[in-house]
Design a protein around this motif. Structure first.
Motif, PDB file in Angstrom:
ATOM      1  N   ASP A   1      -8.320  -5.829  -6.939  1.00 43.21           N
ATOM      2  CA  ASP A   1      -8.187  -4.395  -6.671  1.00 43.21           C
ATOM      3  C   ASP A   1      -8.952  -4.008  -5.408  1.00 43.21           C
ATOM      4  OD1 ASP A   1      -7.552  -3.113  -9.795  1.00 43.21           O
ATOM      5  OD2 ASP A   1      -8.381  -5.121  -9.596  1.00 43.21           O
ATOM      6  N   TRP A   2      -8.466  -3.005  -4.710  1.00 44.35           N
ATOM      7  CA  TRP A   2      -9.229  -2.361  -3.651  1.00 44.35           C
ATOM      8  C   TRP A   2      -8.897  -0.870  -3.658  1.00 44.35           C
ATOM      9  CZ3 TRP A   2      -6.276  -0.312   0.402  1.00 44.35           C
ATOM     10  CH2 TRP A   2      -5.004  -0.863   0.596  1.00 44.35           C
ATOM     11  N   ASP A   3      -9.478  -0.130  -2.774  1.00 44.85           N
ATOM     12  CA  ASP A   3      -9.473   1.328  -2.897  1.00 44.85           C
ATOM     13  C   ASP A   3      -8.241   1.980  -2.277  1.00 44.85           C
ATOM     14  OD1 ASP A   3     -10.482   3.681  -3.824  1.00 44.85           O
ATOM     15  OD2 ASP A   3     -11.887   3.982  -2.158  1.00 44.85           O
ATOM     16  N   TRP A   4      -7.047   1.576  -2.747  1.00 50.12           N
ATOM     17  CA  TRP A   4      -5.851   2.304  -2.327  1.00 50.12           C
ATOM     18  C   TRP A   4      -5.796   3.638  -3.074  1.00 50.12           C
ATOM     19  CZ3 TRP A   4      -4.907  -2.691  -4.655  1.00 50.12           C
ATOM     20  CH2 TRP A   4      -4.646  -2.651  -6.023  1.00 50.12           C
ATOM     21  N   GLU A   5      -5.061   4.583  -2.541  1.00 49.86           N
ATOM     22  CA  GLU A   5      -4.980   5.918  -3.154  1.00 49.86           C
ATOM     23  C   GLU A   5      -4.260   5.830  -4.496  1.00 49.86           C
ATOM     24  OE1 GLU A   5      -3.271  10.413  -2.143  1.00 49.86           O
ATOM     25  OE2 GLU A   5      -3.263   8.836  -0.610  1.00 49.86           O
ATOM     26  N   LYS A   6      -4.889   6.394  -5.514  1.00 49.61           N
ATOM     27  CA  LYS A   6      -4.332   6.348  -6.860  1.00 49.61           C
ATOM     28  C   LYS A   6      -3.995   7.755  -7.345  1.00 49.61           C
ATOM     29  CE  LYS A   6      -7.210   2.311  -7.892  1.00 49.61           C
ATOM     30  NZ  LYS A   6      -7.836   2.245  -6.566  1.00 49.61           N
ATOM     31  N   GLU A   7      -3.117   7.826  -8.344  1.00 53.58           N
ATOM     32  CA  GLU A   7      -2.778   9.109  -8.943  1.00 53.58           C
ATOM     33  C   GLU A   7      -3.966   9.641  -9.734  1.00 53.58           C
ATOM     34  OE1 GLU A   7       0.695   8.679 -11.293  1.00 53.58           O
ATOM     35  OE2 GLU A   7       1.978   8.063  -9.622  1.00 53.58           O
ATOM     36  N   ASN A   8      -4.257  10.905  -9.553  1.00 59.63           N
ATOM     37  CA  ASN A   8      -5.427  11.507 -10.186  1.00 59.63           C
ATOM     38  C   ASN A   8      -5.067  12.053 -11.569  1.00 59.63           C
ATOM     39  OD1 ASN A   8      -8.123  12.276 -10.290  1.00 59.63           O
ATOM     40  ND2 ASN A   8      -7.694  14.319  -9.485  1.00 59.63           N
ATOM     41  N   THR A   9      -4.537  11.175 -12.426  1.00 55.70           N
ATOM     42  CA  THR A   9      -4.106  11.586 -13.757  1.00 55.70           C
ATOM     43  C   THR A   9      -5.230  11.362 -14.765  1.00 55.70           C
ATOM     44  OG1 THR A   9      -3.211   9.396 -14.260  1.00 55.70           O
ATOM     45  CG2 THR A   9      -1.724  10.974 -13.203  1.00 55.70           C
TER      46      THR A   9
ATOM     47  N   GLY B   1      -1.471  -0.293  -3.334  1.00 60.93           N
ATOM     48  CA  GLY B   1      -1.303  -1.056  -2.109  1.00 60.93           C
ATOM     49  C   GLY B   1      -1.015  -2.500  -2.459  1.00 60.93           C
ATOM     50  N   ASP B   2      -0.888  -3.332  -1.446  1.00 60.70           N
ATOM     51  CA  ASP B   2      -0.698  -4.765  -1.693  1.00 60.70           C
ATOM     52  C   ASP B   2      -2.067  -5.409  -1.885  1.00 60.70           C
ATOM     53  OD1 ASP B   2       1.738  -6.083  -2.023  1.00 60.70           O
ATOM     54  OD2 ASP B   2       2.339  -5.626   0.030  1.00 60.70           O
ATOM     55  N   PRO B   3      -2.325  -6.005  -3.064  1.00 61.20           N
ATOM     56  CA  PRO B   3      -3.645  -6.571  -3.330  1.00 61.20           C
ATOM     57  C   PRO B   3      -4.099  -7.592  -2.288  1.00 61.20           C
ATOM     58  CG  PRO B   3      -2.414  -6.403  -5.365  1.00 61.20           C
ATOM     59  CD  PRO B   3      -1.451  -6.057  -4.258  1.00 61.20           C
ATOM     60  N   TRP B   4      -3.159  -8.466  -1.819  1.00 63.69           N
ATOM     61  CA  TRP B   4      -3.529  -9.463  -0.815  1.00 63.69           C
ATOM     62  C   TRP B   4      -2.392  -9.696   0.182  1.00 63.69           C
ATOM     63  CZ3 TRP B   4      -7.947 -11.367   0.829  1.00 63.69           C
ATOM     64  CH2 TRP B   4      -7.942 -12.500   1.663  1.00 63.69           C
ATOM     65  N   VAL B   5      -1.318 -10.315  -0.211  1.00 68.66           N
ATOM     66  CA  VAL B   5      -0.143 -10.766   0.559  1.00 68.66           C
ATOM     67  C   VAL B   5      -0.389 -12.164   1.131  1.00 68.66           C
ATOM     68  CG1 VAL B   5       1.586 -10.297   2.305  1.00 68.66           C
ATOM     69  CG2 VAL B   5       0.492  -8.381   1.148  1.00 68.66           C
ATOM     70  N   PHE B   6       0.053 -13.166   0.372  1.00 68.22           N
ATOM     71  CA  PHE B   6      -0.135 -14.555   0.753  1.00 68.22           C
ATOM     72  C   PHE B   6       0.722 -14.972   1.945  1.00 68.22           C
ATOM     73  CE2 PHE B   6      -2.028 -14.510  -3.387  1.00 68.22           C
ATOM     74  CZ  PHE B   6      -3.028 -15.472  -3.324  1.00 68.22           C
ATOM     75  N   VAL B   7       1.671 -14.136   2.315  1.00 64.85           N
ATOM     76  CA  VAL B   7       2.481 -14.421   3.505  1.00 64.85           C
ATOM     77  C   VAL B   7       1.587 -14.552   4.735  1.00 64.85           C
ATOM     78  CG1 VAL B   7       4.218 -13.453   5.081  1.00 64.85           C
ATOM     79  CG2 VAL B   7       4.613 -13.423   2.615  1.00 64.85           C
ATOM     80  N   LEU B   8       0.487 -13.799   4.773  1.00 67.68           N
ATOM     81  CA  LEU B   8      -0.440 -13.935   5.897  1.00 67.68           C
ATOM     82  C   LEU B   8      -0.966 -15.351   5.986  1.00 67.68           C
ATOM     83  CD1 LEU B   8      -0.645 -10.681   5.468  1.00 67.68           C
ATOM     84  CD2 LEU B   8      -2.756 -10.959   6.741  1.00 67.68           C
ATOM     85  N   ASN B   9      -1.435 -15.906   4.864  1.00 68.73           N
ATOM     86  CA  ASN B   9      -1.938 -17.282   4.870  1.00 68.73           C
ATOM     87  C   ASN B   9      -0.889 -18.243   5.389  1.00 68.73           C
ATOM     88  OD1 ASN B   9      -3.241 -15.674   2.585  1.00 68.73           O
ATOM     89  ND2 ASN B   9      -4.572 -17.462   2.582  1.00 68.73           N
ATOM     90  N   GLU B  10       0.329 -18.095   4.863  1.00 71.85           N
ATOM     91  CA  GLU B  10       1.405 -19.022   5.212  1.00 71.85           C
ATOM     92  C   GLU B  10       1.805 -18.886   6.677  1.00 71.85           C
ATOM     93  OE1 GLU B  10       4.265 -17.768   2.367  1.00 71.85           O
ATOM     94  OE2 GLU B  10       2.931 -18.200   0.678  1.00 71.85           O
TER      95      GLU B  10
END
Length: 369
Positions: free
Chosen positions: A117-125, A276-285
């Motif tokens: 997890d990281w601090d992407w904008e979440k719904e304030n429910t 948001g995207d937690p990581w995206v392994f496409v960057l590594n590849e």
């Protein structure tokens, strides 16, 4: 004596298998997969009970009943030096994590949470607020937190009030690699590559907008992947008469090397769509195959992996994407420099040895405390 570890994880993603294999070599590892359906539902992949790549590893696959992993509690009741787990992606996984936490506390054994997890904008429910309170409590009282990058560490430290010394960065690593060949990028057409699922959160429509406004000759956009947005994206290409766009459909991992080797630029245009995207392994590849990178600020890996090898732009900003693509593609010297830098970063900082070393450091610390 080897450290006895209970390691619970939702599913057997292909990029995790070498990591599990390596940590099993020096530890008494009991690896438990709790929600194997995740890989099928997300990536349309089926995993057999005999998992290729985990030969010699003590692992088990738990059946799910009403979304709960059957047998998890009985496994957790055994004695271990360390238990690793933690998920709250579904209500069932949250309940399982709470039970794991309680059991380890009763046994007075260390509990490590591994999250992306990281601090992407979440719904304030109200639901989100209650979940946040529970997560804060779990993280505060866990013995350590494993996260893949600096963005994630900042979130657990600042938003969830976890002391910095309890947070360990264990970099994410991909096992898609092979014969990286820089010479294969030498062709008359500059190739821009997107690899990933075709869902709204990936922001491919913004990439198409940006590509359509490029004022460069001899360029091609190659979109590798499939998903529910594929037809909408194809309609966008047709409606706006966007030239030189190729949709390949889904490509098996062992065939991706050809696309990564021949591409001149890889773009990850993710947006915040509930997360948001937690990581995206496409960057590594992509970086392993000498590719410059453009990623949005909704890509969890971007702050750690995109340095002098690419450009980070704001989400949903097609003009910024256009500018960044033009800057890299129109300058051969800059592009070549970024290509080499990508390879350097991935070889130095994002190998399985880096991941295993961080894991061992965290385990050693919680055992000694």
């Amino acid at each position: 004596m080897k450290t006895k570890i209970l390691f619970t994880h939702n599913t057997a993603m292909w990029y995790r298998l070498p990591f599990f294999k390596k940590i099993s070599e020096n530890n008494d590892l009991s690896l438990v997969f709790t929600h194997m359906d995740v890989i099928r539902d997300t990536y349309d992949k089926n995993v057999e009970n005999n998992i290729k790549g985990l030969e010699g590893v003590n692992y088990s696959i738990l059946q799910n009943i009403h979304g709960f992993a059957r047998g998890l509690i009985s496994k957790a009741l055994h004695r271990y030096d360390v238990t690793i787990g933690g998920s709250w992606d579904t209500p069932q996984e949250l309940v399982e994590t709470i039970f794991l936490f309680i059991i380890t506390k009763i046994k007075r054994e260390p509990f490590i949470i591994w999250r992306e997890d990281w601090d992407w904008e979440k719904e304030n429910t109200t639901k989100e607020k209650i979940l946040n309170v529970i997560i804060k409590f779990l993280c505060k009282h866990a013995n350590a937190i494993l996260v893949p990058g600096s963005l994630h560490k900042e979130y657990f430290n600042n938003a969830l009030n976890v002391p910095e010394e309890k947070i360990h960065i264990m970099p994410n690593v991909s096992n898609i690699h092979g014969n990286a060949d820089l010479s294969k990028k030498e062709h008359s057409t500059l190739k821009i590559l997107y690899v990933g699922r075709l869902i709204e959160r990936k922001g491919v429509n913004y990439l198409l907008d940006a590509y359509n406004n490029l004022e460069l000759e001899n360029i091609e956009l190659i979109i590798v992947g499939s998903g529910p947005e594929e037809e909408n994206l194809k309609k966008q290409v047709q409606k706006e008469s966007i030239e030189n766009v190729t949709f390949t459909g889904k490509i098996n991992n062992d065939k991706l090397e050809e696309y990564y080797n021949e591409s001149n630029l890889v773009v990850i245009p993710s947006i915040n769509k509930g997360m948001g995207d937690p990581w995206v392994f496409v960057l590594n590849e992509a970086m392993y195959y000498y590719n410059p990178i453009i990623a949005t600020n909704m890509v969890g890996a971007a702050p750690d992996m995109v340095k002098d090898n690419g450009i980070i732009v704001n989400e949903k900003d097609s003009p910024a994407l256009t500018y960044a693509m033009n800057k890299i593609l129109s300058n051969d010297t800059l592009r070549n420099k970024m290509s080499l830098k990508s390879k350097e970063i991935i070889e130095k900082e994002f190998q399985y040895c880096n991941m295993v070393d961080s894991f061992n450091d965290a385990v050693k610390k919680v055992k000694n405390n």
